[in-house]
Design an enzyme around this catalytic site. Structure first.
Site, PDB file in Angstrom:
ATOM      1  N   SER A 144       0.845  -1.210   0.000  1.00 43.03           N
ATOM      2  CA  SER A 144       0.000   0.000   0.000  1.00 43.03           C
ATOM      3  C   SER A 144       0.869   1.243   0.000  1.00 43.03           C
ATOM      4  O   SER A 144       1.974   1.239   0.536  1.00 43.03           O
ATOM      5  CB  SER A 144      -0.880   0.025   1.251  1.00 43.03           C
ATOM      6  N   TYR A 157      -1.505   0.591  10.632  1.00 43.82           N
ATOM      7  CA  TYR A 157      -1.664  -0.077   9.334  1.00 43.82           C
ATOM      8  C   TYR A 157      -0.460   0.228   8.438  1.00 43.82           C
ATOM      9  O   TYR A 157       0.112  -0.673   7.809  1.00 43.82           O
ATOM     10  CB  TYR A 157      -2.962   0.417   8.687  1.00 43.82           C
TER      11      TYR A 157
HETATM   12  N1  LIG Z   1      -8.831  -0.787  -0.399  1.00 43.11           N
HETATM   13  C1  LIG Z   1      -7.780   0.016  -0.364  1.00 43.11           C
HETATM   14  O1  LIG Z   1      -7.905   1.259  -0.343  1.00 43.11           O
HETATM   15  C2  LIG Z   1      -6.393  -0.555  -0.394  1.00 43.11           C
HETATM   16  C3  LIG Z   1      -5.334   0.315  -0.704  1.00 43.11           C
HETATM   17  C4  LIG Z   1      -4.026  -0.195  -0.709  1.00 43.11           C
HETATM   18  C5  LIG Z   1      -3.814  -1.517  -0.414  1.00 43.11           C
HETATM   19  N2  LIG Z   1      -4.873  -2.327  -0.107  1.00 43.11           N
HETATM   20  C6  LIG Z   1      -4.570  -3.719   0.225  1.00 43.11           C
HETATM   21  O2  LIG Z   1      -5.156  -4.547  -0.752  1.00 43.11           O
HETATM   22  C7  LIG Z   1      -5.442  -5.836  -0.205  1.00 43.11           C
HETATM   23  C8  LIG Z   1      -6.869  -6.221  -0.539  1.00 43.11           C
HETATM   24  O3  LIG Z   1      -7.763  -5.264   0.012  1.00 43.11           O
HETATM   25  P1  LIG Z   1      -9.222  -5.002  -0.570  1.00 43.11           P
HETATM   26  O4  LIG Z   1      -9.316  -3.570  -0.883  1.00 43.11           O
HETATM   27  O5  LIG Z   1      -9.532  -6.001  -1.597  1.00 43.11           O
HETATM   28  O6  LIG Z   1     -10.108  -5.207   0.739  1.00 43.11           O
HETATM   29  P2  LIG Z   1     -10.961  -6.442   1.230  1.00 43.11           P
HETATM   30  O7  LIG Z   1     -11.980  -6.797   0.209  1.00 43.11           O
HETATM   31  O8  LIG Z   1     -11.434  -6.084   2.598  1.00 43.11           O
HETATM   32  O9  LIG Z   1      -9.894  -7.637   1.286  1.00 43.11           O
HETATM   33  C9  LIG Z   1      -9.122  -7.951   2.413  1.00 43.11           C
HETATM   34  C10 LIG Z   1      -9.208  -9.441   2.595  1.00 43.11           C
HETATM   35  O10 LIG Z   1      -8.334  -9.851   3.661  1.00 43.11           O
HETATM   36  C11 LIG Z   1      -8.995 -10.904   4.336  1.00 43.11           C
HETATM   37  N3  LIG Z   1      -8.492 -11.150   5.685  1.00 43.11           N
HETATM   38  C12 LIG Z   1      -8.446 -10.301   6.731  1.00 43.11           C
HETATM   39  N4  LIG Z   1      -7.939 -10.930   7.797  1.00 43.11           N
HETATM   40  C13 LIG Z   1      -7.663 -12.205   7.404  1.00 43.11           C
HETATM   41  C14 LIG Z   1      -7.129 -13.339   8.060  1.00 43.11           C
HETATM   42  N5  LIG Z   1      -6.771 -13.309   9.362  1.00 43.11           N
HETATM   43  N6  LIG Z   1      -6.981 -14.483   7.356  1.00 43.11           N
HETATM   44  C15 LIG Z   1      -7.342 -14.561   6.052  1.00 43.11           C
HETATM   45  N7  LIG Z   1      -7.866 -13.507   5.369  1.00 43.11           N
HETATM   46  C16 LIG Z   1      -8.028 -12.349   6.055  1.00 43.11           C
HETATM   47  C17 LIG Z   1     -10.440 -10.430   4.404  1.00 43.11           C
HETATM   48  O11 LIG Z   1     -11.287 -11.507   4.730  1.00 43.11           O
HETATM   49  P3  LIG Z   1     -12.568 -11.339   5.684  1.00 43.11           P
HETATM   50  O12 LIG Z   1     -13.686 -10.991   4.736  1.00 43.11           O
HETATM   51  O13 LIG Z   1     -12.701 -12.687   6.322  1.00 43.11           O
HETATM   52  O14 LIG Z   1     -12.283 -10.242   6.658  1.00 43.11           O
HETATM   53  C18 LIG Z   1     -10.626  -9.898   2.985  1.00 43.11           C
HETATM   54  O15 LIG Z   1     -11.049 -10.914   2.127  1.00 43.11           O
HETATM   55  C19 LIG Z   1      -5.153  -5.717   1.291  1.00 43.11           C
HETATM   56  O16 LIG Z   1      -3.882  -6.218   1.562  1.00 43.11           O
HETATM   57  C20 LIG Z   1      -5.158  -4.218   1.526  1.00 43.11           C
HETATM   58  O17 LIG Z   1      -4.371  -3.869   2.653  1.00 43.11           O
HETATM   59  C21 LIG Z   1      -6.155  -1.891  -0.102  1.00 43.11           C
END
Ligand SMILES: NC(=O)c1ccc[n+]([C@@H]2O[C@H](COP(=O)([O-])OP(=O)(O)OC[C@H]3O[C@@H](n4cnc5c(N)ncnc54)[C@H](OP(=O)(O)O)[C@@H]3O)[C@@H](O)[C@H]2O)c1
Length: 254
Positions: A144, A157
């Site tokens: 990120s 974070y």
């Molecule tokens: N959205 C943004 O603005 C953004 C920006 C930069 C980077 N990112 C990064 O991109 C990646 C994906 O994010 P996203 O935007 O697609 O959000 P998201 O849909 O909330 O995806 C995050 C995933 O991580 C899973 N997770 C959390 N804790 C876990 C655990 N203990 N074991 C297994 N899975 C777990 C969640 O599952 P549950 O449904 O079970 O919680 C969810 O499926 C993440 O690494 C995030 O930090 C996001």
């Protein structure tokens, strides 16, 4: 090794991730044949995937928790069993914590650090070893922009992402003499489940845009760092070095 072989199978850690699923959907239009989605809630993952006609018969959903270190090696072995060989691994595990910094309890901070750094990092260690043994593969680590410089509003974070990013860089270096590549993706604000309830930051983007940027580098023979959008890279190159009082003003409460 050809592009087609590389993208025939995929494992997504954090299988319900909107970004992870957008990458899988994009790969499905390019010949992806089988995918393992690994995450905590199998029903929720199936719901997030929806009735995608290209993927409906191609997906296995496997229960896995990034915080359960003992489960990492068995998960990778199970994925290899289901997929034959693992061409692409996407690490999309994450928990944002909605801009709580100083207000977090020690327990909350610990959970955020383990979910965003040590849990996925330990899993990536199992992945790196398995792909090295297998002789090929591509690892995509979703880092990120928040890791490029910690902000007072979400330094827990941000620091965890900085750790994961650094770990992924080292993993890529450790595998550089093999046919395993490690690409690091540094998105800015992405409109997804993770950011529900937050006002989109400037340059906000979508999971589909992140997926396009990932797929564009997937076949690269060198380890790549991908900012999404691309102009965030040079921008953070400058912002990483501005004096702290100015950085605090620019970052504000974001
Ligand atoms: N959205 C943004 O603005 C953004 C920006 C930069 C980077 N990112 C990064 O991109 C990646 C994906 O994010 P996203 O935007 O697609 O959000 P998201 O849909 O909330 O995806 C995050 C995933 O991580 C899973 N997770 C959390 N804790 C876990 C655990 N203990 N074991 C297994 N899975 C777990 C969640 O599952 P549950 O449904 O079970 O919680 C969810 O499926 C993440 O690494 C995030 O930090 C996001």
């Amino acid at each position: 090794m050809g592009a087609e072989r590389r993208m025939r199978t995929a494992l997504v850690l954090g299988g319900g991730s909107e970004i992870g699923l957008a990458i899988v959907r994009r790969l499905a239009t390019q010949g992806l044949e089988r995918v393992v989605l690994a995450g905590r809630d199998r029903d929720a993952i199936r719901l997030a995937l929806g009735p995608d006609p290209l993927l409906v018969d191609a997906v296995d959903v496997v229960a896995w928790d990034a915080l359960d270190v003992a489960s990492h090696e068995p998960l990778v072995a199970r994925a290899a069993e289901l997929l034959g060989s693992i061409d692409v691994v996407v690490c999309a595990v994450g928990l944002l914590g909605h801009h709580a910094g100083l207000s977090m309890t020690a327990t909350d901070a610990d959970l955020l650090l383990r979910t965003n750094f040590t849990g996925p990092a330990a899993a990536l260690s199992a992945v790196g070893q398995a792909l090295e043994r297998q002789g090929h593969g591509t690892i995509v680590v979703i880092s990120s922009v928040a890791g490029a410089r910690a902000r007072r509003s979400n330094f827990v974070y941000g620091s965890a992402k900085a750790g994961l990013d650094s770990y992924a860089q080292g993993l890529g270096d450790a595998l550089v003499d093999t046919d395993v590549r490690v690409h690091i993706v540094r998105p800015g604000f992405v409109v997804s489940k993770m950011t529900t309830g937050l006002d989109p930051a400037p340059m906000a983007t979508t999971p589909a845009v992140v997926a396009d940027a990932v797929v564009a580098v997937l076949d690269s023979t060198t380890n790549r760092i991908v900012w999404v959008p691309g102009r965030l890279g040079p921008m953070m190159g400058v912002l990483r070095n501005v004096p702290a009082p100015l950085w605090r003003r620019i970052a504000g409460d974001r």
